[in-house]
Design a protein around this motif. Structure first.
Motif, short mmCIF file in Angstrom:
data_model
loop_
_atom_site.label_atom_id
_atom_site.label_comp_id
_atom_site.label_asym_id
_atom_site.label_seq_id
_atom_site.Cartn_x
_atom_site.Cartn_y
_atom_site.Cartn_z
N LYS A 1 0.82 -1.20 0.00
CA LYS A 1 0.00 0.00 0.00
C LYS A 1 0.86 1.26 0.00
O LYS A 1 0.57 2.22 -0.70
N VAL A 2 1.94 1.22 0.80
CA VAL A 2 2.83 2.38 0.85
C VAL A 2 3.50 2.61 -0.50
O VAL A 2 3.58 3.74 -1.00
N GLU A 3 3.98 1.51 -1.10
CA GLU A 3 4.63 1.63 -2.40
C GLU A 3 3.65 2.11 -3.47
O GLU A 3 4.00 2.92 -4.34
N THR A 4 2.41 1.61 -3.39
CA THR A 4 1.39 2.05 -4.36
C THR A 4 1.10 3.54 -4.20
O THR A 4 0.96 4.26 -5.19
N ALA A 5 1.00 3.97 -2.93
CA ALA A 5 0.76 5.40 -2.69
C ALA A 5 1.91 6.25 -3.22
O ALA A 5 1.70 7.31 -3.81
N LYS A 6 3.15 5.79 -3.00
CA LYS A 6 4.30 6.52 -3.50
C LYS A 6 4.30 6.57 -5.03
O LYS A 6 4.59 7.62 -5.63
N ALA B 1 1.68 6.29 -7.01
CA ALA B 1 0.60 7.17 -7.46
C ALA B 1 0.99 8.63 -7.31
O ALA B 1 0.71 9.46 -8.19
N ALA B 2 1.67 8.96 -6.19
CA ALA B 2 2.11 10.34 -6.00
C ALA B 2 3.13 10.74 -7.05
O ALA B 2 3.12 11.87 -7.57
N ARG C 1 1.28 11.35 -10.28
CA ARG C 1 0.59 12.64 -10.25
C ARG C 1 1.57 13.80 -10.41
O ARG C 1 1.30 14.77 -11.13
#
Length: 275
Positions: free
Chosen positions: A170-175, A177-178, A181
């Motif tokens: 989840k952390v890697e996915t959030a990174k 995605a950021a 963006r």
């Protein structure tokens, strides 16, 4: 870093999780029910044996609220009860010892669990003598306890490892995605924003050469200005960590590329004033 005495004591008495507490309570209830039913079929419990059974069941039910300290209290109570004559008539409190050994193995305290079960077998030998059937049953129960405990430990460790991997994912996915963006925001700022500035500058240059076209070109310039203003919050929303893009900077860069003199740049700024 070594833990302080206070931290060690806190770890020693910190309650087990809800699942372990439920297991201890169910085991204590099962011990009481099985003991009462078995004696109802054969010989009824006398008062000393009943009081001893009650004390052992209560101490087992309360043990998980004190973590290892509670386990050791039950082990001490069980060992002390083994020295009395009343304990000879009680068979099922030994389930508490096997439960504690299982919990210790699950928590990666296998040497302590081995010592616990070895001490239990020796206690039974001192209490009942060297009966082959009793020795065999105790060793078999200990082996089954080890097998069940290791199976449960592997399952629990695997579930915990899966949770950690999921959190890391989840952390890697959030990174990721950021990063996407931010890259998209930078792309919008470096392409569309600058293209709008170049279009406006080109139109202003055309107006400078052909003043009669100013009325026709003015709506297009206004549209470019409105589009640039709409683009700014979109870029800021995509990349929250970045500062708001400056279209004025884009205009200046494009002006330097398309208009070599300051006079043309001044005319552009007066006609197309970006915020």
């Amino acid at each position: 870093m070594r833990k302080s005495l206070k931290e060690r004591f806190t770890d020693l008495v910190r309650p087990y999780s809800r699942g372990y507490r439920l297991a201890y309570v169910l085991t204590s209830v099962s011990v009481a029910v099985l003991e009462v039913v078995s004696h109802a079929i054969s010989t009824p419990l006398d008062m000393p044996s009943f009081l001893l059974l009650t004390a052992l069941c209560v101490s087992l039910a309360m043990a998980p609220w004190l973590n290892r300290a509670g386990d050791l209290l039950y082990v001490g109570a069980f060992a002390a009860a083994g020295a009395t004559s009343c304990s000879v008539s009680l068979a099922f409190p030994a389930l508490g010892m096997f439960l504690i050994a299982t919990v210790w193995i699950i928590h990666h305290r296998t040497p302590q669990a081995s010592l616990l079960l070895t001490g239990y077998i020796l206690l039974m030998l001192l209490q009942d003598g060297s009966q082959p059937s009793r020795i065999f049953s105790d060793v078999l129960l200990s082996a089954v306890t080890f097998a069940i405990a290791f199976a449960l430990r592997n399952f629990i460790d695997g579930a915990a490892r899966s949770r950690r991997e999921l959190e890391e994912s989840k952390v890697e996915t959030a990174k990721a995605a950021a990063a996407v963006r931010a890259k998209l925001a930078a792309g919008l700022h470096d392409t569309i924003a600058r293209d709008l500035a170049r279009i406006s500058i080109s139109l202003e240059s055309l107006v400078a050469v052909h003043p009669e076209l100013s009325e026709e070109i003015a709506p297009v310039v206004d549209l470019a200005r409105v589009s640039s203003r709409r683009l700014k919050p979109m870029i800021a929303e995509m990349n929250l960590e970045a500062s708001a893009p400056s279209l004025r900077t884009a205009v200046k860069e494009s002006t330097l590329m398309l208009l070599p003199n300051r006079e043309s740049s001044s005319r552009h700024s007066a006609l197309f004033p970006f915020p």
